[in-house]
Structure formats: C-alpha cells, structure tokens
Motif scaffolding. Structure first.
Motif, PDB file in Angstrom:
ATOM      1  N   CYS A 287      46.600   4.365  68.474  1.00 40.63           N
ATOM      2  CA  CYS A 287      46.466   3.574  67.493  1.00 40.63           C
ATOM      3  C   CYS A 287      46.621   3.538  65.902  1.00 40.63           C
ATOM      4  N   HIS A 289      45.018   2.775  63.407  1.00 41.12           N
ATOM      5  CA  HIS A 289      44.179   2.534  62.537  1.00 41.12           C
ATOM      6  C   HIS A 289      44.471   1.351  61.704  1.00 41.12           C
ATOM      7  N   CYS A 295      38.604   1.418  66.510  1.00 44.24           N
ATOM      8  CA  CYS A 295      39.004   1.896  65.944  1.00 44.24           C
ATOM      9  C   CYS A 295      38.233   2.728  65.177  1.00 44.24           C
ATOM     10  N   VAL A 297      38.522   5.360  62.671  1.00 39.70           N
ATOM     11  CA  VAL A 297      39.218   5.260  61.832  1.00 39.70           C
ATOM     12  C   VAL A 297      38.493   4.716  61.073  1.00 39.70           C
TER      13      VAL A 297
HETATM   14 ZN   LIG Z   1      42.225   4.041  65.260  1.00 37.64          ZN
END
Ligand SMILES: [Zn+2]
Ligand SMILES: Nc1nc2c(ncn2[C@@H]2O[C@H](COP(=O)(O)OP(=O)(O)O)[C@@H](O)[C@H]2O)c(=O)[nH]1
Ligand SMILES: [Mg+2]
Length: 358
Positions: A287, A289, A295, A297
């Motif tokens: 990922c 982000h 996700c 994050v």
């Molecule tokens: Zn992520």
C-alpha cells in the motif's frame, strides 16, 4: 595516552588481533588535509602520510580515512613521516552526497556514538528537518539527542519541547543555553570518556558556542555578525576531532546546509516506526497510503491520530531515497565499466607486448 579514552574498544581490539597489528601502531584521525593526517595514538599526536600502497588499493574516495577513523601506521624509514597502511574497519560513518551533480559519497566522520542535533528556540526550529536528521542518524545506529539551544532568549521555549514530544516521541531532548550555560551540566553527564559525538544543525544555531562552552575556552570561531537574523554563516572551515578535558570527543561541522540522504532505508523505518506499525494493518501489503481502499495509515490521518504532514514527510524521504538509489546504481555501474575497460586495455597491452617478443 589511554586508547580507551580515545574510543578504543573490544571490537577494535579483536580486529587488530586478527590482522596481527600491534596496538602501538594504531592511531585515530583527528584531522586531515590531502595526504597529510594528524593522528592521535598511544604515544600522543603525530603526523602521518597516506602510503602509496593504500592509495593504490582503494576503489573509491569513501575508503580514504576520515575524521574519527582508526588506522594502522608504521614508520618505514626514518627519513619519511610514518605511513598509513590500513584502515581498521569502521563501526559506522556519517556521510552525505557530495554537493552538485555527482553521486558520490562524502564521509563527514566515522565511528560515531552520539549525534547532537542542535536547533534553536526560534524560527530555525523545524520538525521536518529534525525528522530528516533523525532518519540519517538512525540509519547509522548512532544515538540521537535533540538539543534545543538559546532558551535564554525564548520565554516560551516549552512550546518547542511540546512540539518535539508530539511529533518525535521517544527521542531524547534537552533544552539548553550555550551562552548562559543553562543545563550544560546535563550535557556533560551524557558525554562519557571515549564517546565520539558529532554536532549537526543549521549554521547559526550555536554549535561552535556549545563546543567552546564544553571546552571552557574559545576554540571555535563564532559568527556574531548575523545574530539578528539568526542565520549565521559557515565559518567553521575544517573538520576536526576535538578532545574534551573530561574525556569524550566532539566533531563540529562545516556546511551541513544541504544535508542529503545517502543511504537511509532502515533509518526511515526506525524514524517512522508509528507509520510502519500502522501499515501492517493496511489491506494491501504494498500500500502507498494514497488512494488504496482499506488503508490503515490514511484512516489514522482521518482520525487525527497521525498528522498529514508527518505522512507527507515520510513519503518525501522515501521518494528521495529511491531516487538516490537509482542514481547510485548508475554511478556504480559506470565506475565498474570504467574499471573493466582499464583492465581490458591492460590485458591487450600485455598481449601486444608478448606478440612483439615472439
Ligand atoms: Zn496504507
Ligand atoms: N542568546 C543566545 N545566543 C546564542 C546561544 N548560542 C549561540 N548563540 C549565538 O548564535 C550565533 C551563532 O553561534 P555559533 O556558535 O557560531 O553557531 P554555529 O554556526 O552553529 O556554530 C552567535 O551570535 C552566538 O553568540 C545561546 O544559547 N543563546
Ligand atoms: Mg560554527
């Protein structure tokens, strides 16, 4: 001179035993200029020269001894200064990319235990820059300590400390005044005999003032002319290992203005442990982000658990690292091609010579 006070340790001892080097013939680089090196050894200071065999044996400039390195030297004949024959493997090194276009490593200092990141309690203070320093220091496994200087002229310096706490948790920090000596005692307590400490930070933050304070006399030149704009100029011109009276060694730094990452993959993950931890919960293991679904994050940013700025900073450092890796690979490949070319020409020459002889 007690070698332990100069940073000598068991690892180094093991190392020279393996190479059958005698302890009388090891020295630490305090300063150098071209081929001339000022070393400190068991018997005190001496000037040694880089031997031709050393120069011929290396492939890149980063293999040249730099400030903080331990070297093996020998007095080969009495008409010449002692010769440096070998570099004793480094524990770590702080390096940067040489300024300009070249992708070459420039070593600032080697065998470092602690790095003081100096910032001042004024407009110099910048969390993103501190993050960058931390990344580099974590990469080389040195212990970072953030020193917030000039608290004598900032009534509300605690706001900077809070900023550090909030953005850079788990980093040791110390508010001081190099001018009025507030908390200088605490710095002296951190520095143990044999420790090697590098000072980094923008010019004008008070690195030289702090060194003079720790030494107890004015050794480093201080630039008072630009005190008002808090910027200062680079007037520290040479890099040198400075011995403190109570043991411990400092390296002041000229020109770290354009400090760039050199290698910092593990440094980034250590500095941004929080983001790393979060990303383990992202749906995709690769990922970015960015816009990916699931996700963790981004979710933390939305929930104000992680600041967008910190995430941006993390991504920026990663991009920089990637770019530098690519450039370095190209540079190293070109260097290898050059070496191969040289070797090939040599072989051809030998064959030609042989041909002539027959
Ligand atoms: Zn992520
Ligand atoms: N008020 C105050 N000024 C300081 C302090 N430390 C350094 N300075 C001043 O900041 C300027 C730059 O200091 P210098 O040590 O040359 O910074 P360097 O470029 O990081 O080596 C000089 O004018 C110093 O007198 C401090 O703790 N308080
Ligand atoms: Mg200075």
């Amino acid at each position: 001179m007690n070698l332990k006070k100069l940073g000598w340790n068991n690892n180094l001892e093991e190392n020279i035993k393996k190479s059958h080097i005698c302890r009388d013939n090891v020295g630490r680089v305090i300063f150098h200029s071209g081929k001339q090196y000022k070393l400190i050894s068991k018997d005190g200071e001496l000037i040694a020269h880089l031997s031709n065999s050393y120069l011929n044996s290396i492939e890149s400039k980063s293999e040249l001894p730099s400030v903080g390195d331990w070297v093996y030297f020998k007095q080969i004949d009495k008409f010449r200064p002692p010769q440096i024959l070998k570099l004793i493997p480094r524990k770590n090194k702080l390096s940067r990319k040489v300024s300009g276009e070249k992708t070459e490593e420039q070593i600032i200092a080697s065998n470092i235990d602690i790095v003081f990141i100096i910032t001042s309690a004024n407009q110099d203070f910048n969390i993103r820059r501190l993050e960058r320093y931390l990344t580099i220091i974590n990469e080389i496994n040195a212990h970072p300590i953030i020193i917030l200087n000039k608290i004598d002229v900032c009534k509300n310096y605690k706001k900077y400390i809070n900023e550090i706490d909030k953005n850079l948790p788990n980093v040791t920090k110390l508010p001081i005044s190099a001018k009025t000596s507030e908390n200088i005692e605490e710095i002296l307590q951190i520095i143990k005999p044999g420790n090697t400490i590098v000072l980094v930070g923008s010019s004008g933050v008070g690195k030289s003032t702090l060194i003079n304070n720790l030494l107890g006399y004015n050794r480093q030149a201080i630039d008072e002319t630009r005190e008002k704009d808090c910027k200062g100029r680079h007037i520290t011109t040479s890099r040198e290992l400075i011995m403190l009276p109570n043991g411990g060694m400092l390296v002041d730094n000229p020109g770290l203005r354009e400090l760039q990452l050199w290698s910092s993959e593990s440094g980034i993950s250590k500095t941004f442990e929080d983001i790393n931890e979060l990303s383990r919960h992202c749906r995709f293991s690769d990922c970015f982000h960015d816009t990916e679904p699931g996700c963790a994050v981004k979710k933390a940013v939305d929930q104000h658990k992680l600041s967008q700025k910190r995430l941006d900073s993390y991504k920026k450092l990663l991009r920089e690292q990637e770019y530098l890796d690519k450039r370095r690979n190209t540079y190293e490949r070109r260097k290898k091609d050059k070496q191969l070319g040289k070797m090939y020409r040599k072989v051809l020459d030998i064959q030609r010579l042989k041909g002539k002889k027959q």
